[in-house]
Design an enzyme around this catalytic site. Structure first.
Site, PDB file in Angstrom:
ATOM      1  N   GLU A 103       5.525  64.962  11.893  1.00 32.76           N
ATOM      2  CA  GLU A 103       5.661  63.737  12.674  1.00 32.76           C
ATOM      3  C   GLU A 103       5.823  64.059  14.157  1.00 32.76           C
ATOM      4  O   GLU A 103       6.386  65.097  14.526  1.00 32.76           O
ATOM      5  CB  GLU A 103       6.867  62.941  12.173  1.00 32.76           C
ATOM      6  CG  GLU A 103       6.618  62.390  10.775  1.00 32.76           C
ATOM      7  CD  GLU A 103       7.784  61.609  10.185  1.00 32.76           C
ATOM      8  OE1 GLU A 103       7.537  60.805   9.292  1.00 32.76           O
ATOM      9  OE2 GLU A 103       8.944  61.813  10.607  1.00 32.76           O
ATOM     10  N   CYS A 362      16.058  61.399  16.955  1.00 30.13           N
ATOM     11  CA  CYS A 362      16.449  62.787  16.719  1.00 30.13           C
ATOM     12  C   CYS A 362      16.995  62.973  15.322  1.00 30.13           C
ATOM     13  O   CYS A 362      17.877  62.230  14.895  1.00 30.13           O
ATOM     14  CB  CYS A 362      17.557  63.187  17.683  1.00 30.13           C
ATOM     15  SG  CYS A 362      17.003  63.386  19.340  1.00 30.13           S
TER      16      CYS A 362
HETATM   17  N1  SAH Z   1      15.126  72.623  16.113  1.00 32.63           N
HETATM   18  C1  SAH Z   1      15.371  72.341  17.457  1.00 32.63           C
HETATM   19  C2  SAH Z   1      14.619  71.136  17.972  1.00 32.63           C
HETATM   20  C3  SAH Z   1      14.510  69.972  17.041  1.00 32.63           C
HETATM   21  S1  SAH Z   1      15.988  69.130  16.621  1.00 32.63           S
HETATM   22  C4  SAH Z   1      16.856  72.164  17.710  1.00 32.63           C
HETATM   23  O1  SAH Z   1      17.625  72.092  16.771  1.00 32.63           O
HETATM   24  O2  SAH Z   1      17.224  72.143  18.871  1.00 32.63           O
HETATM   25  C5  SAH Z   1      16.235  68.116  18.046  1.00 32.63           C
HETATM   26  C6  SAH Z   1      17.656  67.630  18.255  1.00 32.63           C
HETATM   27  O3  SAH Z   1      18.014  66.663  17.270  1.00 32.63           O
HETATM   28  C7  SAH Z   1      18.701  68.721  18.168  1.00 32.63           C
HETATM   29  O4  SAH Z   1      19.509  68.695  19.309  1.00 32.63           O
HETATM   30  C8  SAH Z   1      19.493  68.343  16.945  1.00 32.63           C
HETATM   31  O5  SAH Z   1      20.820  68.766  17.064  1.00 32.63           O
HETATM   32  C9  SAH Z   1      19.368  66.854  16.911  1.00 32.63           C
HETATM   33  N2  SAH Z   1      19.620  66.234  15.617  1.00 32.63           N
HETATM   34  C10 SAH Z   1      19.356  66.724  14.392  1.00 32.63           C
HETATM   35  N3  SAH Z   1      19.696  65.832  13.440  1.00 32.63           N
HETATM   36  C11 SAH Z   1      20.202  64.750  14.073  1.00 32.63           C
HETATM   37  C12 SAH Z   1      20.686  63.455  13.639  1.00 32.63           C
HETATM   38  N4  SAH Z   1      20.684  63.121  12.379  1.00 32.63           N
HETATM   39  N5  SAH Z   1      21.107  62.596  14.586  1.00 32.63           N
HETATM   40  C13 SAH Z   1      21.047  62.896  15.900  1.00 32.63           C
HETATM   41  N6  SAH Z   1      20.567  64.062  16.349  1.00 32.63           N
HETATM   42  C14 SAH Z   1      20.154  64.988  15.468  1.00 32.63           C
END
Ligand code: SAH
Ligand code: SF4
Length: 369
Positions: A103, A362
């Site tokens: 996605e 996110c």
């Molecule tokens: N793998 C990389 C980039 C993708 S995740 C990383 O972890 O940085 C992108 C962002 O989404 C990250 O900062 C992660 O902490 C956040 N994230 C993951 N799950 C989430 C959720 N359920 N709610 C809000 N943010 C979330």
């Protein structure tokens, strides 16, 4: 004069179709030898401007167009579903050539500025407990074409929404990229680098690397590699908490990438790039909103130039942490946390929660259906 092998007689042509959207110009030029360089440049620039097939490249001789079409494809993947949120966020589901689904998200700030959120892997091997992508089985890393194509598809979506013709000019209707979709970018740096080379090339989309932010869960070797070998993109670290013991439980990647190593890598990056790093803090109600987390954050940030980005957890059904259902932070917990940050003079912003209506915010990216 040495005899030049006609393009069509080249014996070493790969039998399998190659996807041209992912090739940086120098590689494309080599791949298309003995075609002259200007032809490779024409093809590269047309792909960047949205041509989805060789048939559209009418500036090329007809015979060459059909020869190219026999041997190559422009794209490797296709858009299989499109979901639009009331807030203007568009989520695309993309099906890869092997049937895997990923996605990508187009975010707009309401003032005409569009940001593309790109994925780098199908699933994610890092398995943070609060993230939907991490809960999926990890399939594989994406190749450059699959990353570039996400950008091109989102750009097409943005142009259609704005009523502009993307093939008309070199300007991009998407001005920023966040590599914050599915997957851990620094576990796929080689292909991400090729994709960024395509997207930033002056002969094509010419997006500045400064408008690209790569977000990592904290792969120390990857941060060092990025600092030392470029490209000069912005960096965001998904810190979540700087309390080592809690972070190991929330983000198991911490066990192999201790925070001291991540800090050392960030210092190298900041020395080289001289730019502020974003610390992303997903706030999980009742878990990492304690005073202890702010204190640990303050110690972690000491000596670094950072801005904290607070992301209230976006709920994903059925997710739990050590037997307790995860929940969004309550207003009071959020205020307590920001109050402590303010007292300590730690700069922060709060992430706008876009795309929640379509599961495109996110941590909600899953592409399971
Ligand atoms: N793998 C990389 C980039 C993708 S995740 C990383 O972890 O940085 C992108 C962002 O989404 C990250 O900062 C992660 O902490 C956040 N994230 C993951 N799950 C989430 C959720 N359920 N709610 C809000 N943010 C979330
Ligand atoms: Fe992977 Fe990032 Fe999700 Fe963690 S937060 S599982 S690193 S995509």
């Amino acid at each position: 004069m040495p005899a030049v092998t006609p393009f069509s007689d080249r014996a070493s042509f790969p039998m399998k179709k190659l996807f041209l959207a992912g090739y940086p110009l120098p590689e494309l030029t080599e791949l298309l030898t003995p075609l002259p360089r200007y032809r490779a440049e024409q093809i590269f620039s047309r792909i960047s401007r949205g041509a989805a097939s060789f048939g559209e490249m009418t500036e090329l001789p007809k015979s060459l167009r059909s020869e190219l079409a026999e041997r190559f494809s422009v794209y490797s993947s296709g858009v299989s579903a499109r979901l639009e949120d009331g807030d203007g966020t568009v989520k695309l589901q993309i099906t890869l050539h092997d049937g895997s689904k990923i996605e990508s998200v187009l975010l707009n700030d309401g003032k005409g500025r569009n940001t593309a959120c790109l994925s780098t892997q199908a699933g994610c091997p890092v398995s943070c407990v609060f993230c939907k992508t991490g809960a999926l089985a990890f399939k594989r890393s994406l190749v450059s074409a699959e990353i570039v194509e996400q950008f091109l598809f989102l750009r097409k979506t943005a142009s259609a929404a704005a009523g502009t013709d993307e093939s008309g000019g070199g300007g991009s209707s998407v001005s920023n990229i966040v590599v914050m979709g599915m997957g851990e970018p620094l576990l796929n740096l080689k292909e991400l680098r090729r994709a960024i080379a395509v997207i930033t090339a002056k002969e094509g989309l010419a997006l500045s690397p400064r408008r690209i932010t790569v977000s990592t869960s904290g792969i120390a070797a990857g941060i060092r590699d990025l600092a030392e070998n470029g490209p000069p993109v912005r960096l965001a670290l998904s810190l979540t908490t700087a309390d080592r013991e809690l972070r190991e439980r929330l983000m198991p990647v911490t066990r192999t990438n201790p925070l001291e190593e991540v800090t050392a890598a960030l210092e190298i990056y900041q020395k080289k790039e001289n730019r502020r790093v974003t610390l992303e803090m997903v706030l999980l109600g009742g878990v990492n909103t304690r005073q202890k987390d702010v204190e640990a954050l303050e110690r972690f940030a000491d000596g670094l130039d950072v801005i904290v980005n607070l992301i209230p957890w976006n709920s994903v059904e059925g997710m739990s942490f050590e037997g307790r259902a995860l929940r969004e932070p309550e207003k009071g917990e959020f205020a307590f946390f920001t109050g402590l940050l303010e007292k300590r003079g730690i700069p922060y912003t709060r992430r706008r929660r876009k795309g929640r209506g379509v599961g495109g915010a996110c941590g909600q990216l899953g592409a399971t259906d």
